[in-house]
Design a protein around this motif. Structure first.
Motif, PDB file in Angstrom:
ATOM      1  N   LEU A   1       0.832  -1.208   0.000  1.00 29.03           N
ATOM      2  CA  LEU A   1       0.000   0.000   0.000  1.00 29.03           C
ATOM      3  C   LEU A   1       0.868   1.260   0.000  1.00 29.03           C
ATOM      4  N   THR A   2       0.608   2.108  -0.998  1.00 26.61           N
ATOM      5  CA  THR A   2       1.348   3.352  -1.148  1.00 26.61           C
ATOM      6  C   THR A   2       0.367   4.487  -1.376  1.00 26.61           C
ATOM      7  N   LYS A   3       0.609   5.598  -0.697  1.00 28.09           N
ATOM      8  CA  LYS A   3      -0.198   6.798  -0.913  1.00 28.09           C
ATOM      9  C   LYS A   3       0.728   7.990  -1.020  1.00 28.09           C
ATOM     10  N   VAL A   4       0.659   8.662  -2.176  1.00 28.28           N
ATOM     11  CA  VAL A   4       1.454   9.859  -2.410  1.00 28.28           C
ATOM     12  C   VAL A   4       0.507  11.027  -2.601  1.00 28.28           C
ATOM     13  N   TYR A   5       0.666  12.055  -1.787  1.00 23.24           N
ATOM     14  CA  TYR A   5      -0.164  13.248  -1.897  1.00 23.24           C
ATOM     15  C   TYR A   5       0.476  14.236  -2.879  1.00 23.24           C
TER      16      TYR A   5
ATOM     17  N   MET B   1       4.986  11.362   0.378  1.00 23.20           N
ATOM     18  CA  MET B   1       4.620   9.954   0.500  1.00 23.20           C
ATOM     19  C   MET B   1       4.154   9.670   1.929  1.00 23.20           C
ATOM     20  N   ALA B   2       2.868   9.387   2.080  1.00 24.76           N
ATOM     21  CA  ALA B   2       2.303   9.116   3.399  1.00 24.76           C
ATOM     22  C   ALA B   2       2.401   7.640   3.757  1.00 24.76           C
ATOM     23  N   LEU B   3       2.215   6.761   2.768  1.00 26.97           N
ATOM     24  CA  LEU B   3       2.369   5.320   2.963  1.00 26.97           C
ATOM     25  C   LEU B   3       3.356   4.809   1.926  1.00 26.97           C
ATOM     26  N   ASN B   4       4.294   3.974   2.377  1.00 21.64           N
ATOM     27  CA  ASN B   4       5.416   3.577   1.533  1.00 21.64           C
ATOM     28  C   ASN B   4       5.460   2.055   1.387  1.00 21.64           C
ATOM     29  N   HIS B   5       4.702   1.530   0.428  1.00 23.56           N
ATOM     30  CA  HIS B   5       4.689   0.094   0.140  1.00 23.56           C
ATOM     31  C   HIS B   5       4.442  -0.727   1.415  1.00 23.56           C
ATOM     32  N   MET B   6       3.418  -0.342   2.140  1.00 23.08           N
ATOM     33  CA  MET B   6       3.104  -0.969   3.425  1.00 23.08           C
ATOM     34  C   MET B   6       2.456  -2.341   3.236  1.00 23.08           C
ATOM     35  N   ASN B   7       2.885  -3.293   4.060  1.00 24.20           N
ATOM     36  CA  ASN B   7       2.278  -4.619   4.113  1.00 24.20           C
ATOM     37  C   ASN B   7       1.889  -4.912   5.554  1.00 24.20           C
TER      38      ASN B   7
ATOM     39  N   VAL C   1       0.035  -4.508  19.238  1.00 20.52           N
ATOM     40  CA  VAL C   1       0.349  -3.150  18.784  1.00 20.52           C
ATOM     41  C   VAL C   1       0.993  -3.217  17.412  1.00 20.52           C
ATOM     42  N   ILE C   2       0.771  -2.156  16.646  1.00 20.16           N
ATOM     43  CA  ILE C   2       1.436  -1.956  15.358  1.00 20.16           C
ATOM     44  C   ILE C   2       2.146  -0.615  15.435  1.00 20.16           C
ATOM     45  N   PHE C   3       3.459  -0.630  15.254  1.00 19.49           N
ATOM     46  CA  PHE C   3       4.241   0.608  15.221  1.00 19.49           C
ATOM     47  C   PHE C   3       4.449   1.004  13.756  1.00 19.49           C
ATOM     48  N   ILE C   4       4.145   2.269  13.443  1.00 20.75           N
ATOM     49  CA  ILE C   4       4.309   2.790  12.088  1.00 20.75           C
ATOM     50  C   ILE C   4       5.257   3.983  12.105  1.00 20.75           C
ATOM     51  N   ARG C   5       6.162   4.001  11.126  1.00 23.98           N
ATOM     52  CA  ARG C   5       7.053   5.157  10.956  1.00 23.98           C
ATOM     53  C   ARG C   5       7.293   5.365   9.460  1.00 23.98           C
ATOM     54  N   ASP C   6       7.136   6.615   9.011  1.00 22.84           N
ATOM     55  CA  ASP C   6       7.388   6.977   7.609  1.00 22.84           C
ATOM     56  C   ASP C   6       6.610   6.097   6.638  1.00 22.84           C
ATOM     57  N   GLY C   7       5.373   5.810   7.016  1.00 16.36           N
ATOM     58  CA  GLY C   7       4.497   5.062   6.114  1.00 16.36           C
ATOM     59  C   GLY C   7       4.775   3.580   6.017  1.00 16.36           C
ATOM     60  N   ARG C   8       5.577   3.044   6.930  1.00 13.36           N
ATOM     61  CA  ARG C   8       5.886   1.607   6.943  1.00 13.36           C
ATOM     62  C   ARG C   8       5.623   1.017   8.327  1.00 13.36           C
ATOM     63  N   VAL C   9       5.290  -0.256   8.351  1.00  8.42           N
ATOM     64  CA  VAL C   9       5.163  -0.972   9.622  1.00  8.42           C
ATOM     65  C   VAL C   9       6.550  -1.398  10.061  1.00  8.42           C
ATOM     66  N   ILE C  10       6.954  -0.961  11.245  1.00  6.55           N
ATOM     67  CA  ILE C  10       8.280  -1.343  11.736  1.00  6.55           C
ATOM     68  C   ILE C  10       8.191  -2.393  12.839  1.00  6.55           C
ATOM     69  N   LEU C  11       6.982  -2.599  13.373  1.00  2.57           N
ATOM     70  CA  LEU C  11       6.803  -3.644  14.379  1.00  2.57           C
ATOM     71  C   LEU C  11       5.330  -3.996  14.501  1.00  2.57           C
ATOM     72  N   GLN C  12       5.033  -5.270  14.588  1.00  2.24           N
ATOM     73  CA  GLN C  12       3.700  -5.755  14.963  1.00  2.24           C
ATOM     74  C   GLN C  12       3.911  -6.913  15.914  1.00  2.24           C
ATOM     75  N   ASP C  13       3.413  -6.766  17.141  1.00  2.00           N
ATOM     76  CA  ASP C  13       3.683  -7.779  18.157  1.00  2.00           C
ATOM     77  C   ASP C  13       2.586  -7.730  19.212  1.00  2.00           C
ATOM     78  N   THR C  14       2.533  -8.770  20.037  1.00  2.00           N
ATOM     79  CA  THR C  14       1.587  -8.780  21.142  1.00  2.00           C
ATOM     80  C   THR C  14       2.138  -7.945  22.290  1.00  2.00           C
ATOM     81  N   VAL C  15       1.231  -7.397  23.067  1.00  4.37           N
ATOM     82  CA  VAL C  15       1.632  -6.625  24.242  1.00  4.37           C
ATOM     83  C   VAL C  15       2.380  -7.522  25.222  1.00  4.37           C
ATOM     84  N   GLU C  16       1.891  -8.736  25.381  1.00  4.88           N
ATOM     85  CA  GLU C  16       2.525  -9.683  26.305  1.00  4.88           C
ATOM     86  C   GLU C  16       3.963  -9.971  25.898  1.00  4.88           C
TER      87      GLU C  16
END
Length: 233
Positions: A10-14, A19-25, A198-213
């Protein structure tokens, strides 16, 4: 994993080539309360709007329950925007009628019960209510749907701690176990107690997806503390 939302390349360029989203998966499972977290400008609101069909991606796609954003996907998504779209002149009863007419899965009896629990009159006009009470009314409308995905953009911003506690209790108690809540906020310490993932997003990319535990066990710190470490300047 039973996937509810798929985000593929997923990419979104205004305009002005921002670039708000940068080839996000990303994949979002069913039956979870998930925090969508990142600093200002990271792409959270853009992602939320694309999932809701309010923006069109430049590249890539989003699938909600196997369908691209449109009338069929919107029928299973209940969205709480950061800013209210209700007219101040409306009565609470008019909101109930509006949601009843617009959404087949809206449960007016559930909304009326939650309003009664807070002593909010259906005859009240929004312009007579405090900011915190308006926030509660809006959340009640959104959570009174039998949706598969609830997307809440900054639901506890600008309200007092007592109102925050009520809002979090409402979120926990009013979605079914097969649904997912995607919750975007900057107030991580206030909401992490209700989060599964939680999902951590930076510069339009997912940098972490993990359980809180897993974060607490493996990193030895709270989600809020780990977020501050990851996004430290």
């Amino acid at each position: 994993m039973n996937v509810l939302v798929e985000v593929n390349n997923l990419t979104k360029v205004y305009e002005k080539k921002k670039m708000a989203l940068n080839h996000m998966n990303l994949t979002i499972p069913r039956g979870k309360i998930i925090g969508l977290l990142g600093p200002n400008g990271s792409g959270k609101t853009t992602l939320i709007k694309i999932i809701n069909g309010l923006l069109v991606p430049t590249e890539g796609e989003v699938l909600v329950n196997g369908r691209k954003p449109g009338p069929e996907s919107k029928a299973c998504v209940s969205y709480l925007p950061e800013r209210t779209y209700f007219q101040n002149s409306m009565q609470v009863s008019e909101l109930i009628n509006f949601f009843s007419d617009f959404y087949a899965d809206f449960r007016p009896e559930r909304a009326r019960q939650m309003l009664a629990n807070l002593n909010i009159s259906e005859d009240a006009r929004l312009k007579t209510l405090s900011k915190g009470t308006k926030e509660k009314v809006q959340l009640i409308m959104v959570m009174s749907r039998e949706a598969q995905l609830y997307i809440l953009d900054e639901p506890i911003a600008g309200v007092d701690p007592a109102a925050r506690d009520y809002i979090l209790r409402t979120i926990i108690s009013n979605y079914n176990e097969n649904a997912t809540v995607l919750l975007s906020t900057h107030l991580i310490s206030d909401i992490e107690k209700v989060l599964d993932e939680v999902i951590f997003i930076r510069d339009g990319r997912v940098i972490l997806q993990d359980t809180v535990e897993n974060i607490r066990e493996c990193k030895g710190k709270s989600v809020d503390a780990y977020f501050r470490e990851v996004f430290a300047c």
